[in-house]
Design an enzyme around this catalytic site. Sequence first.
Site, mmCIF file in Angstrom:
data_model
loop_
_atom_site.group_PDB
_atom_site.id
_atom_site.type_symbol
_atom_site.label_atom_id
_atom_site.label_comp_id
_atom_site.label_asym_id
_atom_site.label_seq_id
_atom_site.Cartn_x
_atom_site.Cartn_y
_atom_site.Cartn_z
ATOM 1 N N CYS A 113 73.921 83.251 -10.090
ATOM 2 C CA CYS A 113 74.133 82.812 -9.259
ATOM 3 C C CYS A 113 75.055 83.968 -8.896
ATOM 4 C CB CYS A 113 74.313 82.391 -7.746
ATOM 5 S SG CYS A 113 74.315 83.204 -5.986
ATOM 6 N N HIS A 211 70.504 78.900 -9.316
ATOM 7 C CA HIS A 211 71.199 77.080 -9.704
ATOM 8 C C HIS A 211 70.614 76.362 -10.248
ATOM 9 C CE1 HIS A 211 74.166 78.852 -6.777
ATOM 10 N NE2 HIS A 211 73.523 79.243 -6.383
ATOM 11 N N GLU A 213 72.015 73.946 -11.398
ATOM 12 C CA GLU A 213 72.896 72.831 -11.831
ATOM 13 C C GLU A 213 72.776 72.106 -10.298
ATOM 14 O OE1 GLU A 213 75.256 75.439 -9.312
ATOM 15 O OE2 GLU A 213 73.698 75.908 -11.056
#
Length: 269
Positions: A113, A211, A213
């Site tokens: 990001c 994202h 994660e």
Amino acid sequence: MKIVAAEGGRRKKYALLLAARDSEYVRKVYGGYLEVFVRAFGDSDGDGDGGEDWDVFRVVDGEFPGDEELDGYDGFVISGSPHDAYSDELWILRLCLLVCDLVAMRKRLLGICFGHQVICRALGGHVGKARGGWDIGIREVAISETLPPYMYLNGVLQRRLSAATCYAKITEIHQDEVWELPAGAEVLASSSKTGVEMFCFGDRVLGIQGHPEYTSDILLNLVYRLSTAGSITVSMAMAEGVRRQLETTGPDREFWIELCKSFLKTEEE
């Protein structure tokens, strides 16, 4: 702070360059963003090479690795951030200089990001406000059908293309984007909302706008915090829309995590 992954042998070492402060929710549920990234990209069972160590440097607070420390790391990850990658805040300018140093050293560098955007800026590209406004929720991105001959790409993306699955869903929450890539960079994925969802710069730099994660609960907590913090751009209706979307779909998280781990841990010849 350090998280130790395994014992014995030669241990790989990674650094998280944290460009955001831990939210109360992430601290309470996960123990902080370092733990979120290690759970996603770490190898707690060892990788046949003795396991891993992960350090965190809170660059948002001016905490950077020293020049003498850089060579000791096998790879670096730059996190997302509520800050603008095109800002001239001192810590962001220092981070741009660090990116250039790491690229010159041929260190593996993964940007997520904000990290994706700041790498682009540091290497001579251009970033700015997303022309289409906020992108929040689950977004389907198209993988480029022509990929550079890098081992980490051929090991993950090529398998997906070979299976005739040219798209992958990812979690998004951003209002900035890459406008123009630096010379020599290549687009690896795009979407109807964002032209550069993923790019590489040689075989040692990878940027991902979404994202990988994030879990669904982290996304929802963040969206609801934005919608209740007096933001005029993220409404409660938008937050409810994300919640409803997550009831019927989700990201291809295993695919993205496999890709990121492959990038960080594949040794190119």
